[in-house]
Design a protein around this motif. Structure first.
Motif, PDB file in Angstrom:
ATOM      1  N   GLN A  70       0.497  -1.374   0.209  1.00 39.86           N
ATOM      2  CA  GLN A  70       0.254   0.141  -0.022  1.00 39.86           C
ATOM      3  C   GLN A  70       0.765   1.616   0.106  1.00 39.86           C
ATOM      4  OE1 GLN A  70      -1.773  -1.109   2.870  1.00 39.86           O
ATOM      5  NE2 GLN A  70      -4.319  -1.158   2.196  1.00 39.86           N
ATOM      6  N   LEU A  71       1.677   1.156   0.995  1.00 41.49           N
ATOM      7  CA  LEU A  71       2.888   2.674   1.039  1.00 41.49           C
ATOM      8  C   LEU A  71       2.899   2.370  -0.501  1.00 41.49           C
ATOM      9  CD1 LEU A  71       4.598   4.175   2.034  1.00 41.49           C
ATOM     10  CD2 LEU A  71       6.359   2.698   2.544  1.00 41.49           C
ATOM     11  N   ARG A  72       4.072   1.636  -1.198  1.00 40.83           N
ATOM     12  CA  ARG A  72       4.290   1.695  -1.800  1.00 40.83           C
ATOM     13  C   ARG A  72       3.561   1.973  -3.806  1.00 40.83           C
ATOM     14  NH1 ARG A  72       9.581   0.096  -4.107  1.00 40.83           N
ATOM     15  NH2 ARG A  72      10.270   0.568  -6.121  1.00 40.83           N
ATOM     16  N   THR A  73       2.349   2.013  -3.610  1.00 39.20           N
ATOM     17  CA  THR A  73       1.262   2.690  -4.248  1.00 39.20           C
ATOM     18  C   THR A  73       1.192   3.926  -4.304  1.00 39.20           C
ATOM     19  OG1 THR A  73       0.145   0.368  -4.705  1.00 39.20           O
ATOM     20  CG2 THR A  73      -1.286   2.744  -4.762  1.00 39.20           C
ATOM     21  N   VAL A  74       0.927   4.830  -2.691  1.00 36.05           N
ATOM     22  CA  VAL A  74       1.437   5.928  -2.843  1.00 36.05           C
ATOM     23  C   VAL A  74       2.595   6.772  -3.141  1.00 36.05           C
ATOM     24  CG1 VAL A  74       1.277   8.176  -0.965  1.00 36.05           C
ATOM     25  CG2 VAL A  74       0.060   5.822  -0.415  1.00 36.05           C
ATOM     26  N   GLU A  75       3.681   6.231  -2.742  1.00 31.91           N
ATOM     27  CA  GLU A  75       4.549   6.281  -3.790  1.00 31.91           C
ATOM     28  C   GLU A  75       4.586   6.421  -4.654  1.00 31.91           C
ATOM     29  OE1 GLU A  75       7.613   3.969  -0.729  1.00 31.91           O
ATOM     30  OE2 GLU A  75       7.306   3.390  -1.724  1.00 31.91           O
ATOM     31  N   ASP A  76       4.264   5.569  -5.944  1.00 33.98           N
ATOM     32  CA  ASP A  76       4.486   5.215  -6.770  1.00 33.98           C
ATOM     33  C   ASP A  76       3.596   6.596  -7.232  1.00 33.98           C
ATOM     34  OD1 ASP A  76       5.522   2.770  -7.253  1.00 33.98           O
ATOM     35  OD2 ASP A  76       3.984   1.593  -7.540  1.00 33.98           O
ATOM     36  N   ASP A  77       1.855   7.193  -7.337  1.00 35.98           N
ATOM     37  CA  ASP A  77       1.547   7.707  -7.619  1.00 35.98           C
ATOM     38  C   ASP A  77       1.882   8.967  -7.171  1.00 35.98           C
ATOM     39  OD1 ASP A  77      -0.440   5.948  -8.566  1.00 35.98           O
ATOM     40  OD2 ASP A  77      -1.581   6.231  -6.637  1.00 35.98           O
ATOM     41  N   ALA A  78       3.287   9.465  -6.280  1.00 35.37           N
ATOM     42  CA  ALA A  78       3.241  10.743  -5.883  1.00 35.37           C
ATOM     43  C   ALA A  78       4.797  10.908  -6.522  1.00 35.37           C
ATOM     44  CB  ALA A  78       4.068  10.744  -4.573  1.00 35.37           C
ATOM     45  N   ILE A  79       5.351   9.762  -7.301  1.00 37.85           N
ATOM     46  CA  ILE A  79       6.376   9.725  -8.802  1.00 37.85           C
ATOM     47  C   ILE A  79       6.020  10.277  -9.263  1.00 37.85           C
ATOM     48  CG2 ILE A  79       8.570   8.602  -9.556  1.00 37.85           C
ATOM     49  CD1 ILE A  79       8.482   7.553  -6.552  1.00 37.85           C
ATOM     50  N   THR A  80       5.176   8.830 -10.202  1.00 40.26           N
ATOM     51  CA  THR A  80       5.007   9.745 -11.757  1.00 40.26           C
ATOM     52  C   THR A  80       3.819  11.611 -11.068  1.00 40.26           C
ATOM     53  OG1 THR A  80       4.006   7.764 -11.431  1.00 40.26           O
ATOM     54  CG2 THR A  80       2.178   9.291 -12.958  1.00 40.26           C
ATOM     55  N   ALA A  81       3.372  12.141 -10.706  1.00 37.88           N
ATOM     56  CA  ALA A  81       2.933  13.195 -10.422  1.00 37.88           C
ATOM     57  C   ALA A  81       3.630  13.691 -10.518  1.00 37.88           C
ATOM     58  CB  ALA A  81       2.414  13.563  -9.306  1.00 37.88           C
ATOM     59  N   LEU A  82       5.451  13.792  -9.587  1.00 35.14           N
ATOM     60  CA  LEU A  82       6.076  14.513  -9.534  1.00 35.14           C
ATOM     61  C   LEU A  82       7.250  14.816 -10.960  1.00 35.14           C
ATOM     62  CD1 LEU A  82       8.242  16.367  -7.587  1.00 35.14           C
ATOM     63  CD2 LEU A  82       9.896  13.691  -7.297  1.00 35.14           C
ATOM     64  N   VAL A  83       7.338  13.592 -11.773  1.00 36.02           N
ATOM     65  CA  VAL A  83       8.036  14.077 -12.640  1.00 36.02           C
ATOM     66  C   VAL A  83       6.926  14.575 -13.574  1.00 36.02           C
ATOM     67  CG1 VAL A  83       8.181  11.972 -14.945  1.00 36.02           C
ATOM     68  CG2 VAL A  83       9.169  11.505 -12.717  1.00 36.02           C
ATOM     69  N   ALA A  84       5.147  14.802 -13.807  1.00 37.26           N
ATOM     70  CA  ALA A  84       4.950  15.381 -14.696  1.00 37.26           C
ATOM     71  C   ALA A  84       4.927  16.868 -14.145  1.00 37.26           C
ATOM     72  CB  ALA A  84       3.485  14.886 -14.493  1.00 37.26           C
ATOM     73  N   LYS A  85       5.374  17.473 -13.142  1.00 34.80           N
ATOM     74  CA  LYS A  85       5.609  18.572 -12.770  1.00 34.80           C
ATOM     75  C   LYS A  85       7.025  18.808 -12.951  1.00 34.80           C
ATOM     76  CE  LYS A  85       2.435  18.524  -8.613  1.00 34.80           C
ATOM     77  NZ  LYS A  85       2.442  18.759  -7.023  1.00 34.80           N
TER      78      LYS A  85
END
Length: 375
Positions: A40-55
């Motif tokens: 579950q933590l990794r899913t949150v991390e994945d989502d945060a990193i995906t958004a960060l790359v876009a930013k």
């Protein structure tokens, strides 16, 4: 010799780490409290990193990182991934000018080894590379330097464990170089073409007070310089020709605090003259970093990325002041061998520096604006 053709443009890059978003901080706290699973933590991390790359792409970066979102520290998480290393409580944190960090550390509990399948940084970069490819942008990996690893292994009480597994310094040095070389090649196989070695050893070595406190009076700074450059160069020797290896040097970055002060003068001959990297990302955001004069020692056609924009404060720098400082640096290196970045990451540890996310992105927008205008 450096592992890449240094005449290629560096591109707009951030040093590495970003402030952790609230959702990620919450998830890490919940995981530590056994309220959510690792998956579950990794899913949150994945989502945060995906958004960060876009930013990062949106602000104009040519090269992106994962913000070091999965790490607690810029350096220790990588050390803990090697075989023969254990995570310990040191009993004292790193002593900064005004604060003390948590007391986590890394020490030997066996001979060093590297296994790609079990080292977390490999899987972490694999995800970043996938996201970056999908968003059509280049990714880089930030690693603590081999010299930094050695510095941790010989820190205080940690040093007493070394003789249990190594009968000579040379044997330890050989293994440090080997595990790093293997790690970098594993990252290369996943698509990494830019590796950045983050290295506070040189930034601390320039401050005699800091080293007298850590190593005790009478330490030999020249011997340490020789060890550091040998470890770093040995680890990056004989890498693929299309792999760029850069380094970042600073004097500590924790919760907007600093650990050391002093110019590069005393380490310039070795660091700038002998380390076989393509570019140096250098802290230059305050008087603590000294003058630009040591840049005259940067050998060959290696380049310097001037870290003139601070990440320790949200206050936005005056653009013309930064441009004037770049022009000042051209006294020692031509403009075509200079570039600009922030002085460090925004969150070298998960706590982060004292500024807002909006201020973080404004800093990067300013870097981009100056790059377009000056270079």
């Amino acid at each position: 010799m450096p592992n890449t053709q240094t005449q290629q443009k560096i591109g707009f890059q951030h040093v590495g780490s970003f402030l952790r978003p609230t959702a990620l901080k919450t998830a890490r706290a919940e995981f530590a409290a056994n309220e959510i699973t690792a998956a579950q933590l990794r899913t949150v991390e994945d989502d945060a990193i995906t958004a960060l790359v876009a930013k990062q792409k949106a602000v104009g970066l040519d090269v992106v990182t994962d913000g070091e979102f999965r790490r607690a520290y810029w350096h220790l998480d990588n050390f803990w991934g090697f075989g023969g290393v254990e995570k310990i409580k040191f009993g004292e944190g790193y002593l900064f000018a005004h604060e003390e960090t948590k007391d986590d550390s890394a020490r030997l509990n066996g001979r060093l080894s590297f296994i790609a399948a079990t080292h977390p940084v490999i899987a972490d970069f694999g995800f970043l590379q996938k996201v970056a490819t999908e968003q059509n942008i280049q990714a880089k990996i930030t690693l603590p330097s081999p010299a930094q690893f050695y510095s941790e292994l010989v820190r205080g009480i940690n040093a007493s464990e070394i003789e249990k597994y190594y009968d000579s310094d040379e044997a330890l040095f050989t293994d440090i170089k080997r595990v790093y070389h293997e790690e970098i090649l594993a990252l290369y196989d996943l698509g990494a073409r830019i590796v950045q070695l983050d290295d506070c050893t040189w930034g601390m070595l320039v401050d005699p007070h800091f080293w007298n406190t850590i190593a005790g009076a009478g330490f030999d700074p020249q011997k340490l310089q020789a060890i550091y450059v040998d470890l770093n160069n040995g680890a990056i020797a004989d890498l693929p020709a299309d792999l760029t290896v850069n380094t970042h040097v600073c004097r500590g970055n924790f919760h907007s605090d600093w650990a050391a002060q002093g110019g590069y003068d005393t380490v310039a001959d070795v660091l700038f003259g002998q380390e076989n990297v393509s570019s140096y990302f250098l802290e230059y955001d305050s008087d603590r970093a000294g003058s630009f004069a040591p840049l005259a020692k940067v050998s060959g056609d290696k380049r310097v990325v001037l870290g003139l924009i601070t990440t320790k404060s949200g206050e936005l720098e005056d653009k013309q002041t930064i441009i004037n400082r770049i022009q000042e640096a051209t006294t020692y290196l031509p403009l075509e061998r200079l570039w600009l970045s922030t002085q460090c990451g925004f969150a070298s540890t998960e706590e982060g520096n004292i500024l807002t996310e909006d201020q973080q992105w404004a800093k990067l927008a300013l870097v981009k604006e100056i790059l377009v205008e000056v270079f």
